[in-house]
Write a protein that holds these residues in place. Structure first.
Motif, PDB file in Angstrom:
ATOM      1  N   CYS A 291       0.824   5.443  -0.176  1.00  0.00           N
ATOM      2  CA  CYS A 291      -0.026   6.400   0.077  1.00  0.00           C
ATOM      3  C   CYS A 291      -0.021   7.359  -1.338  1.00  0.00           C
ATOM      4  CB  CYS A 291       0.472   7.366   1.251  1.00  0.00           C
ATOM      5  SG  CYS A 291      -0.249   6.697   2.732  1.00  0.00           S
TER       6      CYS A 291
ATOM      7  N   CYS B 221      -7.156   6.206   4.200  1.00  0.00           N
ATOM      8  CA  CYS B 221      -6.022   5.013   4.181  1.00  0.00           C
ATOM      9  C   CYS B 221      -6.157   3.816   5.011  1.00  0.00           C
ATOM     10  CB  CYS B 221      -4.360   5.443   4.350  1.00  0.00           C
ATOM     11  SG  CYS B 221      -4.296   6.514   2.948  1.00  0.00           S
TER      12      CYS B 221
ATOM     13  N   TYR C 271       0.855  -1.373   0.043  1.00  0.00           N
ATOM     14  CA  TYR C 271      -0.037   0.021  -0.122  1.00  0.00           C
ATOM     15  C   TYR C 271       0.847   1.093  -0.157  1.00  0.00           C
ATOM     16  CZ  TYR C 271      -3.880   3.102   1.171  1.00  0.00           C
ATOM     17  OH  TYR C 271      -4.936   4.067   0.922  1.00  0.00           O
TER      18      TYR C 271
ATOM     19  N   ASN D 299      -4.119   4.783  -3.050  1.00  0.00           N
ATOM     20  CA  ASN D 299      -5.379   5.697  -2.872  1.00  0.00           C
ATOM     21  C   ASN D 299      -5.059   7.129  -3.648  1.00  0.00           C
ATOM     22  OD1 ASN D 299      -3.182   6.311  -0.846  1.00  0.00           O
ATOM     23  ND2 ASN D 299      -4.870   7.989  -0.337  1.00  0.00           N
TER      24      ASN D 299
ATOM     25  N   HIS E 191       0.357  11.231   9.756  1.00  0.00           N
ATOM     26  CA  HIS E 191      -0.569  10.292   8.835  1.00  0.00           C
ATOM     27  C   HIS E 191      -0.419   8.775   9.209  1.00  0.00           C
ATOM     28  CE1 HIS E 191      -3.140   9.126   5.743  1.00  0.00           C
ATOM     29  NE2 HIS E 191      -2.485   8.616   4.691  1.00  0.00           N
TER      30      HIS E 191
ATOM     31  N   GLU F 191      -2.811   6.205  11.151  1.00  0.00           N
ATOM     32  CA  GLU F 191      -3.421   4.914  10.427  1.00  0.00           C
ATOM     33  C   GLU F 191      -3.242   3.827  11.221  1.00  0.00           C
ATOM     34  OE1 GLU F 191      -2.100   3.942   6.472  1.00  0.00           O
ATOM     35  OE2 GLU F 191      -1.891   6.087   5.868  1.00  0.00           O
TER      36      GLU F 191
HETATM   37 ZN    ZN Z   1      -2.208   7.330   3.299  1.00  0.00          ZN
END
Ligand code: ZN
Ligand code: AMP
Length: 471
Positions: A28, A212, A26, A66, A237, A241
Motif C-alpha cells: 500500500c 487497492c 503489493y 499504488n 483498509h 480489501e
Molecule cells: Zn492499500
C-alpha cells in the motif's frame, strides 16, 4: 526456504509462491496529500528489505505500489489550498519519488494511480452489486454489506458480535469499534468540489479501500503472494480489501500478509495527526543524509516498534564512517595473497549466516550480526597484513550483504574519501609515491605507503589518481 510471519494466521509460515518464477508483491502506497514522514518511510523501507531479501534468495519480484491520489484527505487539503486536485497531488508524488531515491528504496514495477483506474474500480463495484454483496443506500452511495461476507474480520480478528451490519460508515478511516458497512462509491457532495466521475450510480468518487482491490487485481491477478502495509492498515483498509476482493472474485485474495510496526517518537506513534513527525526534508535541513536515515530505520526488526531520536542519526553517522574507513583500508591493501584462505573462510561463513537471517522472517538483527562479525574479522586480518586478493574477497562479501542493506557504499567510498584536509606532508608523500611508481621503484612506493600508514593515512588509487584516506 524463506519464512514469514503471516498476520492472517499469526504464525511464521514457509514461503511458497504461486509461481516461483515471479513473486507478486503489493504494498500500500502513500496518500499524496503531504510529504511522507519517516514513519511512513519505515513501512516503505521494511518493504524494500522484504523485496531485496526475496531477490537475494533468487526470486524475481513483481512489485506494485499504488498512489492514493483521491480520497477524503487529498480532497480536503486540495480544497483548503484552493488548488485543483491533480496539481495538488502532483507536487507530493514528485517529492515521494525524490525521497525514495534518497533513501535508496528500489523502485516498484508499477505505481498505479487511483485517479487513472476509476473504470476498473467501477467494474469491481458493479460485480459486487451484481453478486449481492453491495447495495445503494438513500444517500446514493454504494456500500459493502459486511453481513454478506461471513469471514469479515478474519485478518484483524474482530468478533462477529461487534459487527454492526446495516449501520453505514462513509469515511475512509474508522476505528475497530465502528465496524460497519463501508463505502465503495461515494456520491458527489459539495465538499468534493469538482472532484467527481460518472458512474452507473451517478456522479461521485471511489472509497479508498476499493482502490487497492481493483488495482492489485489488475496488475497481480485475483490471488497473489504478498500484501503489506503498516499495522494501522490492517483495519479497516486490508480487512475491507479482503472482503471486496474475495466476494468479487470468489477466491482467496492474498496468501501472505505482512505488517510492520510503528515508528514512534517519545514512545508515541509518529503521525501527521499528532504533529510529532519528521519528514526526510526536515532531517536533511538538520544536516543528515538519506543514507543515515535508512541505516536507522532498517536496523530494527519490522515487527518491533522503533523509537526514533536524532541521537540515533548521530550514531548512524559514526557507524557508517567506520564502514567507509574499513573499505578504504581494504582497498588499499598491497598486492599479494596473504590471508586469502582466512578471508575466504570468513566470507563464506558470513554469507551463510546472512542468508539464514534474512530468510527467517527478515531477521535484521542476525543479518547485522553477520555483518559485524565480518567487519571484526576484516579488521583483524588487516592488522595481520591481509593482501589484495583476500581483501577483495572480503569487499565482495560486503557488496553482497549490501544487496539487501542498500547502505554500505563499498564502492561509493572512493568518491567520498578524498580528504581535502590532508596535511601538506601527507600530500607530499602521496606525490612522492606516485613518482616512485612511475619510476617503477615499487620498493620505495611500498615504503612510502608504510610511512603514511604510520602517520594514520592510506592511499586509494582512483582512476583519476591517488587519493589520501584517513585511517
Ligand atoms: Zn492499500
Ligand atoms: P498513509 O499515507 O497514511 O496511508 O500511510 C502510508 C503507510 O505508512 C501505511 O503503510 C501506514 O501503515 C504507514 N505508517 C504510517 N505511520 C507510520 C508509523 N508511525 N510507523 C510505521 N508506519 C507508518
Amino acid at each position: 526456504m524463506m519464512k514469514f510471519f503471516n498476520t492472517m494466521g499469526r504464525t511464521v509460515e514457509e514461503f511458497n509462491p504461486i509461481n516461483p518464477a515471479e513473486v507478486g508483491l503489493y504494498t500500500c502506497g502513500p496518500t499524496v496529500y503531504n510529504f511522507a514522514h519517516i514513519g511512513n518511510f519505515r513501512a516503505y523501507l521494511f518493504e524494500d528489505i522484504l523485496k531485496r531479501s526475496l531477490e537475494y534468495n533468487g526470486y524475481k519480484v513483481k512489485h506494485v505500489m499504488n498512489l492514493t491520489d483521491v480520497d477524503d484527505k487529498t480532497i480536503r487539503d486540495s480544497q483548503a489550498a484552493k488548488i485543483p486536485l491533480n496539481d495538488f497531488t502532483a507536487k507530493y508524488k514528485k517529492a515521494f519519488f525524490e525521497d525514495l531515491d534518497k533513501l535508496r528504496i528500489e523502485r516498484a514495477d508499477v505505481y498505479p494511480e487511483a485517479t487513472t483506474h476509476i473504470p476498473e474500480m467501477i467494474d469491481t463495484i458493479q460485480t459486487l452489486l451484481d453478486k449481492g454483496y453491495a447495495y445503494q443506500s438513500d444517500d446514493k452511495c454504494i456500500y459493502f454489506s459486511i453481513d454478506k461476507f461471513p469471514e469479515y474480520g478474519k485478518l484483524a480478528k474482530i468478533d462477529r458480535e461487534n459487527q454492526r451490519a446495516g449501520v453505514r460508515i462513509n469515511t475512509d478511516e474508522y476505528a475497530k469499534d465502528s465496524v460497519a458497512d463501508f463505502a465503495l462509491w461515494k456520491a458527489w457532495d459539495e465538499k468534493d468540489g469538482d472532484v467527481k466521475w460518472d458512474s452507473p450510480w451517478g456522479e461521485g468518487r471511489p472509497g479508498w479501500h476499493i482502490e487497492c482491490s481493483a488495482m492489485s487485481m489488475k496488475y497481480l491477478g485475483k490471488t497473489f503472494d504478498i500484501h503489506t502495509g503498516g499495522v494501522d492498515n490492517m483495519f479497516p483498509h486490508h480487512e475491507d480489501e479482503i472482503a471486496q476482493s474475495e466476494s468479487a472474485n470468489g477466491c482467496r485474495f492474498v496468501n501472505y500478509w505482512l505488517h510492520c510496526e510503528h515508528l514512534t517518537i517519545d514512545k508515541k506513534k509518529m503521525s501527521k495527526s499528532l504533529g510529532n513527525f519528521y519528514t526526510l526534508r526536515d532531517l536533511e535541513a538538520k544536516g543528515y543524509s538519506g543514507r543515515e536515515v535508512r541505516w536507522v530505520l532498517i536496523g530494527t526488526h519490522y515487527r518491533a516498534k522503533l523509537n526514533f531520536s536524532i541521537g540515533a542519526l548521530d550514531s548512524a553517522r559514526a557507524a557508517l564512517a567506520k564502514f567507509d574507513n574499513l573499505f578504504a583500508r581494504l582497498k588499499a591493501a598491497p598486492a599479494g595473497d596473504a590471508k586469502l584462505a582466512e578471508a575466504t573462510e570468513a566470507a563464506k561463513a558470513g554469507k551463510a549466516a546472512f542468508t539464514a537471517a534474512v530468510s527467517d522472517d527478515l531477521n535484521i538483527s542476525e543479518a547485522l550480526s553477520a555483518l559485524f562479525v565480518l567487519v571484526k574479522t576484516a579488521g583483524r586480518l588487516l592488522a595481520e597484513g591481509v593482501q589484495a586478493s583476500g581483501a577483495k574477497v572480503l569487499l565482495d562479501q560486503f557488496r553482497d550483504f549490501d544487496k539487501v542493506f542498500g547502505v554500505l557504499d563499498v564502492d561509493a567510498v572512493k568518491e567520498e574519501a578524498p580528504a581535502a584536509d590532508a596535511p601538506a606532508e601527507v600530500l607530499a608523500l602521496v606525490a612522492a609515491r606516485t613518482e616512485a611508481k612511475k619510476a617503477k621503484d615499487f620498493a620505495k612506493a611500498d615504503a612510502i605507503r608504510d610511512q603514511l600508514k604510520e602517520m594514520g593515512w592510506s592511499v586509494v588509487d582512483k582512476a583519476t589518481g591517488p587519493v589520501p584516506v584517513k585511517l
